[in-house]
Design an enzyme around this catalytic site. Structure first.
Site, PDB file in Angstrom:
ATOM      1  N   LYS A 116     -93.903  15.629 -27.576  1.00  0.00           N
ATOM      2  CA  LYS A 116     -93.970  16.980 -27.018  1.00  0.00           C
ATOM      3  C   LYS A 116     -94.190  18.048 -28.081  1.00  0.00           C
ATOM      4  O   LYS A 116     -94.874  19.054 -27.829  1.00  0.00           O
ATOM      5  CB  LYS A 116     -92.693  17.275 -26.232  1.00  0.00           C
ATOM      6  CG  LYS A 116     -92.357  16.251 -25.153  1.00  0.00           C
ATOM      7  CD  LYS A 116     -93.429  16.112 -24.110  1.00  0.00           C
ATOM      8  CE  LYS A 116     -93.028  15.147 -23.010  1.00  0.00           C
ATOM      9  NZ  LYS A 116     -94.074  14.934 -22.006  1.00  0.00           N
ATOM     10  N   GLU A 200     -87.477  25.210 -28.720  1.00  0.00           N
ATOM     11  CA  GLU A 200     -88.361  26.339 -28.475  1.00  0.00           C
ATOM     12  C   GLU A 200     -87.586  27.439 -27.770  1.00  0.00           C
ATOM     13  O   GLU A 200     -86.489  27.205 -27.243  1.00  0.00           O
ATOM     14  CB  GLU A 200     -89.578  25.918 -27.645  1.00  0.00           C
ATOM     15  CG  GLU A 200     -89.253  25.407 -26.256  1.00  0.00           C
ATOM     16  CD  GLU A 200     -90.461  24.847 -25.540  1.00  0.00           C
ATOM     17  OE1 GLU A 200     -91.478  24.539 -26.211  1.00  0.00           O
ATOM     18  OE2 GLU A 200     -90.402  24.683 -24.302  1.00  0.00           O
ATOM     19  N   ARG A 291     -99.561  11.039 -16.762  1.00  0.00           N
ATOM     20  CA  ARG A 291     -99.310  10.049 -15.716  1.00  0.00           C
ATOM     21  C   ARG A 291     -99.446  10.713 -14.359  1.00  0.00           C
ATOM     22  O   ARG A 291     -99.651  11.919 -14.265  1.00  0.00           O
ATOM     23  CB  ARG A 291     -97.887   9.506 -15.854  1.00  0.00           C
ATOM     24  CG  ARG A 291     -96.845  10.624 -15.932  1.00  0.00           C
ATOM     25  CD  ARG A 291     -95.428  10.117 -15.898  1.00  0.00           C
ATOM     26  NE  ARG A 291     -94.463  11.131 -16.293  1.00  0.00           N
ATOM     27  CZ  ARG A 291     -94.004  12.096 -15.515  1.00  0.00           C
ATOM     28  NH1 ARG A 291     -94.457  12.223 -14.281  1.00  0.00           N
ATOM     29  NH2 ARG A 291     -93.103  12.955 -15.969  1.00  0.00           N
TER      30      ARG A 291
END
Length: 452
Positions: A116, A200, A291
């Site tokens: 990520k 973040e 996915r």
């Protein structure tokens, strides 16, 4: 096209993949743990192979057992569904090394976008706006503090290999960072087998908007509209809908164009979802899910496109059956996830045996489920029992239809509670009806007098 596909998953997604395979004339091999031997997909597939005990690490996460089952039963491809090994580059490589086609992006792309933190940097390089945070995975709390001092609070700690809302912890004060870091690291290791984390800036009261894309692996990408996934508990989705209500058309177009641009930059292959946060009239990139998504039915209902069929076509080398000009979005679709959880006890899972199970039906109602009378809800797996998706010409009718379908759904079981009545409360909530809801809606509802 493939003649035989092994479905490396369980539950409703395994059954959903098997159904499209049957329509395409593809033989299916299901797999099951000891506790799933009487599952719906085990009975539906052309053949079912036992791969291990109930614990996921010894069954559905056992790459060797899955590949052996595929090879011994004549499978040419492996469809991973969602969750488990669906975004695991090592599993994709193992499949490829054994002559099996992995139905999804190639291992190299999974490795880049599955990380990520790295995915954020790839998005940044492609010109997408991203939240301030760490530019790489972090291993120590000391590294996290350095980044936190730079970006400020509140912030969110996420698992680098995470997904599905797991391994996320919001930190509002520097004094809580050490505890949150240790907690998130332990969850990441236990859930994904990877302790790496990144952080973040956390946006309060934002909307969670995602864009469904399909890539042919040759540079061609189409988008199938955006979905609003803002109704969440503990960063896990409860209700999804498309199109995103109240989203200005200009902003929707910019978000969808950003998703297509980013997918083209990496030569995306198969089905994928680019996820964003929307706040104060603008958006920032969050992550990519490489996915099929749990909420894909709403996109299928407004487009008429079978996403699993497109996944199989791309994996088999046929490319996409649709172009962007073919994509027509019609009406509104809403999906509600029926989980075996007790909303009055902070959505704690409620294992038990289902004694009565009667899904709703009627016009424009779709139910994706693996439940049946006698079905055992165990603590080994995700507690989702079903997804109820509806379609209507407009949002008002879609909300009314979703509420009617939830009211019809009958699930009774010893010790089993479900989320269906809570979801009806969400559908009736003024903020949801006015399309003013954000990711804090469930928390807000739990603080209201009737829920306190």
């Amino acid at each position: 096209m493939f003649s035989t596909v092994l479905i490396a998953n369980r539950g409703e997604i395994a059954l959903r993949v098997a159904r499209t395979c049957r329509e395409m004339g593809i033989r299916t091999i299901a797999v099951c743990s000891d506790s799933d031997r009487e599952s719906a997909v085990a009975r539906y597939a052309d053949k079912c192979v036992r791969i291990g005990p109930a614990q996921p690490r010894r069954s559905y996460l056992n790459a060797a057992a899955l590949v052996t089952a595929a090879l011994q039963n004549g499978a040419e491809a492996v469809h991973p569904g969602y969750g488990f090994l669906s975004e695991d580059p090592d599993f994709a490589e193992i499949c490829e090394a054994n002559g099996l086609t992995f139905v999804g992006p190639p291992a190299a792309l999974l490795r880049r976008l599955g990380d990520k933190a790295q995915a954020k940097e790839i998005a940044r390089a492609a010109g997408l706006p991203v939240l301030p945070g760490s530019s790489r995975s972090l291993l120590t709390a000391e590294e996290a503090r350095e980044v936190a001092d730079r970006i400020g609070y509140p912030l969110i700690v996420k698992a680098t290999a995470g997904g599905g809302g797991r391994g996320m912890t919001v930190v509002r004060d520097s004094r809580d960072l050490g505890r949150a870091w240790g907690q998130a690291r332990a969850v990441a290791q236990a859930t994904f087998g990877d302790p790496r984390l990144y952080i973040e800036r956390f946006l309060e009261n934002a909307r969670h908007i995602e864009v469904q894309v399909l890539g042919d692996g040759r540079g061609g990408v189409v988008e199938l509209g955006e979905r609003d996934c803002s109704v969440q508990r503990r960063r896990q989705k409860l209700i999804e809908e498309t199109p995103a209500p109240g989203l200005p058309r200009e902003l929707s177009e910019r978000i969808r164009a950003a998703a297509v641009h980013a997918a083209c930059e990496v030569n995306y292959a198969g089905a994928g979802t680019y996820e964003f946060l929307v706040d104060d009239g603008d958006f920032v990139f969050m992550e990519v899910n490489c996915r099929i998504q749990v909420e894909h039915p709403v996109t299928e209902l407004v487009t008429g496109i079978d996403l699993v069929r497109e996944q199989l076509r791309v994996a088999a080398g046929y490319g996409l059956s649709v172009t962007q000009a073919d994509v027509q979005l019609r009406g509104v679709s809403i999906e509600c996830r029926i989980n075996a959880e007790d909303p009055l006890r902070d959505f704690m899972p409620t294992p038990g045996t289902v004694t009565e199970f009667l899904p709703p039906s009627g016009h424009f109602v779709r139910v994706d489920t693996h439940g049946f009378p006698g079905f055992r809800v165990t603590a080994d797996y995700d507690p989702m029992l079903a997804k109820v998706s509806v379609w209507a010409p407009d949002r008002r009718q879609a909300i009314a239809r979703a509420d009617r379908a939830l009211q019809e759904f009958r699930v009774v079981g010893r010790g089993v509670h479900t989320t269906q009545e809570f979801l009806r409360e969400v559908l009736r909530h003024p903020a949801f009806r006015a399309a003013k809801h954000t990711t804090d809606l469930v928390d807000t509802m739990n603080q209201e007098p009737e829920h306190g």
